[in-house]
Design an enzyme around this catalytic site. Structure first.
Site, PDB file in Angstrom:
ATOM      1  N   ASP A 101      -4.113 -18.544 -25.283  1.00  0.00           N
ATOM      2  CA  ASP A 101      -4.157 -17.696 -24.094  1.00  0.00           C
ATOM      3  C   ASP A 101      -3.136 -18.074 -23.042  1.00  0.00           C
ATOM      4  OD1 ASP A 101      -5.216 -20.069 -23.339  1.00  0.00           O
ATOM      5  OD2 ASP A 101      -6.781 -19.214 -22.082  1.00  0.00           O
ATOM      6  N   ASP A 117      -5.899 -22.665 -30.004  1.00  0.00           N
ATOM      7  CA  ASP A 117      -5.664 -23.437 -28.797  1.00  0.00           C
ATOM      8  C   ASP A 117      -7.052 -23.849 -28.318  1.00  0.00           C
ATOM      9  OD1 ASP A 117      -4.498 -24.444 -26.431  1.00  0.00           O
ATOM     10  OD2 ASP A 117      -5.072 -22.611 -25.413  1.00  0.00           O
ATOM     11  N   CYS A 153       0.855  -1.183   0.000  1.00  0.00           N
ATOM     12  CA  CYS A 153       0.000   0.000   0.000  1.00  0.00           C
ATOM     13  C   CYS A 153       0.892   1.234   0.000  1.00  0.00           C
ATOM     14  CB  CYS A 153      -0.902   0.002   1.217  1.00  0.00           C
ATOM     15  SG  CYS A 153       0.031  -0.013   2.746  1.00  0.00           S
ATOM     16  N   ASP A 162       1.297 -21.402 -25.158  1.00  0.00           N
ATOM     17  CA  ASP A 162       1.060 -21.005 -26.542  1.00  0.00           C
ATOM     18  C   ASP A 162       2.036 -19.935 -27.011  1.00  0.00           C
ATOM     19  OD1 ASP A 162      -1.237 -22.623 -26.733  1.00  0.00           O
ATOM     20  OD2 ASP A 162      -2.384 -21.106 -25.663  1.00  0.00           O
ATOM     21  N   CYS A 195       3.439   1.695   2.809  1.00  0.00           N
ATOM     22  CA  CYS A 195       4.724   1.013   2.648  1.00  0.00           C
ATOM     23  C   CYS A 195       5.701   1.919   1.901  1.00  0.00           C
ATOM     24  CB  CYS A 195       4.566  -0.271   1.839  1.00  0.00           C
ATOM     25  SG  CYS A 195       3.418  -1.467   2.511  1.00  0.00           S
TER      26      CYS A 195
END
Lengths: 807, 61
Positions: A698, A505, A99, A702, A102
């Site tokens: 995807d 695919d 966050c 691939d 930090c």
């Protein structure tokens, strides 16, 4: 505190025997003082943050002193320090930034260190940039300061390369920007000169404007266009005339001619020289952007493997660079960490998310002895692995090499232009030489003959030719982007228009990639509803893909599912829940058998995932889940077939599954059981036989195929790697977009051909006029303007795309 | 007449130089380094500006 006292696993306080809550978690028993602590423990482990419990130390507040003091090599650190004006600079990644607080904390603490001049931490990239005085502060102290806060500082090897690329891009941008600003000025002067040509102009005013035009054009040619001259010089030395040479020749001819005309009196061509430089620089800038993205894809691939690993040496843990790992080293991988190198599991059992590697949505259970690939994510428990190969030979590195190779093989559009130039340049030079000799033969003076030859060189320079493709591409890609279709660069658009074969695919592309319930088979005496409701209750708190499939089905059938809390997950096996009516088990055949439930011999379909359910000692039945085709798959494939495109499926799945899933879709070739390299090789083989191939996928598996294909296409929701390595991205996960993309590509190709035709016709007319010595500057200007107008106007037609016809 | 044209031209050159300097400054500042990311930044939920945090988190005096 005696050893008999039991402490809560979450808060560490002693538990009163009456309040003790026991639970078995990851093969050990854990105890809690209250339900709240139990909930917090589950949430923390569920988020993969189990290391919290190992790294905190009660009762002292804060983190253990040695937790992050892992051996960081001082020499490696020193190698990363760069010297900048006003001190040295260190760039590194900070792990554990969650966050903005930090960021604030790190910056504050670092800037308070003696000798640190400036500390900046980028929230988005987690990249810290610290400027310090080398005399006072040293890089080790900076790392120690970050580590003492409880964050993990890490060196980032890709940083230097990225800085280099950024610098190159900025240089190009400055050159282009300068060229644009000066060319805009020049345009005003040229307008005045053209108006003067028609209406007449006082000689002194004309000379003033001409001088100004020369003044403004000079930096454009020699500063902004410097890269063309060096490129031309290189191509001359290599005896390989290229596009750079043609541009340099045209620009220098136009500029030199104008300079002579400026002194001797006559029309000047400064605007031609400047505009050529500016337009070609624009093209270079766009190409640079495309290359930049391609390089990012490879880098992100390598970034999947963590750069540091935790090596076990006896009882001690050492943080080492992943590249230092040797086969045989023992490494500790905690939950939520990725595996640094290919390895075999030695100790522990955990589920691994292999989605980025294989595209498989379900987490896979790994037991001791199983091979684990680099880049996979450890989900459940800390495990010990034995490295089987070095980082450079690991799966990810091999994959990155495959992608890089495929990208390098793909001839960029620039090379095509160079090929044309190798023919065009000598031709133009020959024509210019012929012009000189022809006019010398006609007996005009040497100076006049030379001027005619220069005019040939000037008009030969491809100004409208340079516009013909980019502007059509720009308009078409803009129109496509509004529909969620993103072409990465102009060559992609052209190639999409020429496609002959589309390879898919299976998982996540043709199918949804998420399991859905396809059959509910209750045991005799049980209703399907009871079965589904029991299963859904147990799974209600789970984010496992199978659980989501079951919950979806329950919701679809309108069942009210009571929220079952306190379910216990056995990784890779199933889930158990105690409720009022006995113990409900949901899981694999083996899971129920191990718990002594007699299974009715339910016939299993070959490729389905089965979830068995029991309550108490009673077997309730089985739910079968399967991946389903997307609803738009069939019509989209039919539309592609109508457009004369051939189809293929390349899947890593079992051949029988592939056959079953894709039956009746009109797909010509259906290949199963392929490795990533197989897919790339398959595509290369089809390309060798002269086909232009598109790959759609995807997963990371691939990526090599996506890069190898003429066009790699990724659907939104795929892995980042697939998105980065593909050249066509569909932001809607809808295969119908693919058909649209194909139509846009074909239309754009047609328009580009028309554009090239017009540009060439004008160039040819101007060339013949110039060779004939009849080229008045106004002819050249008119030809240039007309051809550019034709090209731009024709391209704008692409903005009006037809409504999705033929879907 | 010529002198007024000359003055106007020089003025326009000055204006353009100003724009050019602004452009150079923007490139140096890294304004064009990543044309992709800003459009996604608004979708980032938990981004707070570190610059504002100094005031918010400093302990009360």
């Amino acid at each position: 505190m005696t050893s008999a006292t039991i402490q809560c696993a979450h808060c560490g306080q002693n538990i009163l025997p009456a309040e003790r809550i026991s639970e078995s978690f990851a093969d050990r028993q854990v105890d809690f003082c209250c339900q709240g602590c139990r909930g917090a423990f589950r949430i923390i482990h569920g988020a993969g943050l189990g290391r919290f419990y190992r790294e905190r130390q009660w009762p002292e507040a804060g983190l253990p002193t040695g937790a992050y003091r892992l051996g960081i090599d001082a020499a490696a650190l020193a190698g990363q320090v760069r010297s900048v004006p006003g001190g040295n600079e260190l760039n590194f990644l900070v792990e554990g930034i969650h966050c903005a607080t930090c960021v604030w904390l790190n910056e504050k603490i670092l800037s308070r260190l003696p000798g640190v001049l400036e500390a900046r931490l980028n929230y988005a990239s987690h990249r810290a940039r610290v400027r310090f005085d080398p005399g006072i502060a040293d890089p080790l102290a900076i790392f120690a300061a970050v580590a003492s806060l409880g964050y993990l500082p890490r060196l980032d090897g890709s940083d230097a390369r990225q800085q280099l690329r950024l610098a190159e891009r900025r240089r190009l941008l400055v050159r282009f920007g300068t060229a644009v600003f000066l060319s805009l000025q020049l345009m005003g002067f040229s307008l005045a000169l053209y108006a003067g040509y028609f209406q007449g102009m006082a000689t002194d005013a004309r000379q003033l404007v001409q001088w100004l035009a020369g003044l403004v054009a000079t930096p454009v040619v020699f500063y902004a266009g410097a890269s063309f001259f060096s490129g031309a010089w290189r191509s001359l030395r290599n005896r390989a005339p290229g596009m750079d040479l043609l541009i340099a020749l045209g620009v220098l001819a136009a500029y030199g001619y104008s300079l002579v005309a400026l002194i001797r009196g006559g029309e000047v061509y400064f605007d031609t020289a400047a505009m050529i430089v500016t337009l070609v620089l624009l093209g270079r800038l766009l190409e640079n952007g495309a290359r930049h993205r391609a390089a990012e894809g490879i880098e992100r691939l390598l970034a999947l493997a963590p750069t540091s690993a935790c090596r076990l040496e006896g009882e001690e843990q050492h943080s080492v660079e992943s590249s230092c790992l040797r086969p045989g080293d023992l490494i500790l991988v905690r939950p939520g960490e990725r595996v640094p190198v290919d390895a075999t599991l030695v100790d522990g059992t955990s589920e691994f998310d292999e989605a980025v590697v294989s595209g498989e949505a379900l987490p896979v259970l790994r037991k001791p002895g199983d091979p684990i690939r680099s880049g996979t994510l450890n989900l459940d428990a800390a495990v010990t692995l034995r490295a089987t190969c070095a980082a450079a030979d690991s799966f990810l590195a091999r994959m990155a090499a495959l992608v890089e190779e495929a990208q390098a093989c793909k001839a960029p559009v620039q090379r095509l232009a160079d090929r044309i130039a190798t023919v065009f340049v000598p031709l133009v030079v020959l024509l210019a030489a012929a012009t000189v000799f022809f006019w010398l033969g006609r007996g005009v003076g040497g100076a006049t003959a030379l001027l005619h030859a220069v005019a040939v060189l000037v008009v030969a320079c491809p100004c409208a030719l340079g516009l013909a493709t980019p502007i059509a591409v720009m308009v078409a890609t803009g129109a496509a982007a509004r529909r969620g279709i993103f072409f990465r660069g102009g060559d992609v658009l052209e190639q999409v228009g020429r496609l002959q074969l589309v390879a898919f695919d299976k998982t996540g592309t043709l199918t949804r990639g998420q399991p859905a319930v396809c059959a509910v088979v209750p045991a005799p005496g049980t209703s399907a509803e009871t079965l589904l409701r029991s299963a859904a209750t147990v799974e209600s708190g789970s984010a496992h893909p199978l659980a989501r499939g079951i919950l979806c089905e329950a919701e679809r059938r309108g069942l009210t599912v009571p929220c079952g809390s306190g379910a216990r997950t056995v990784p890779g096996m199933g889930v158990a829940l105690e409720d009022g009516a006995g113990r409900v088990l949901v899981g694999t055949r083996e899971f129920l058998a191990a718990n002594g439930i007699p299974l009715a011999a339910a016939a299993a379909g070959p490729a389905l995932t089965e979830v068995h359910v029991s309550r108490g000692a009673e077997y309730l039945g089985v739910i079968r889940l399967d991946d389903r085709l997307r609803p738009e798959t069939a019509p989209a494939l039919a539309a592609l077939l109508r457009r004369g495109v051939r189809l293929a499926v390349l899947s890593g799945d079992r051949p029988r599954t592939v056959e079953r899933m894709t039956a009746g879709l009109g797909i010509e070739e259906r290949c199963g059981g392929m490795t990533p390299a197989d897919k790339a090789a398959w595509i290369a083989a089809r390309q060798a036989s002269g086909l232009r191939v598109m790959m759609i996928g995807d997963g990371l598996n691939d990526a090599p195929a996506l890069a190898a294909a003429d066009v790699g296409c990724a659907l939104a929701g795929g892995t980042d790697i697939a998105l980065e390595t593909s050249t066509l991205v569909l932001t809607r996960p809808d295969l119908g977009c693919l058909v649209e993309a194909l139509d846009i590509g074909r239309r754009a190709l047609r328009i580009i051909r028309q554009n090239l035709f017009w540009a060439f016709v004008y160039n040819l007319v101007a060339l013949s006029l110039a060779a004939g010595g009849r080229l008045a500057p106004i002819h050249a200007a008119a030809a240039m303007a007309l051809s550019s107008l034709c090209v731009v106007g024709n391209s704008l037609r692409l903005a009006r795309l037809p409504r999705q016809k033929g879907r | 007449m010529l002198s007024s044209i000359l003055m106007l031209i020089i003025l326009s050159l000055f204006l353009a130089t100003g724009a050019w300097l602004i452009f150079l400054w923007a490139v140096r500042k890294g304004e064009f380094d990543d044309p992709e990311a800003p459009k996604y930044r608004m979708l980032d939920d938990d981004e707070a500006l570190p610059a504002n945090l100094e005031d918010r988190h400093d302990p009360p005096a």
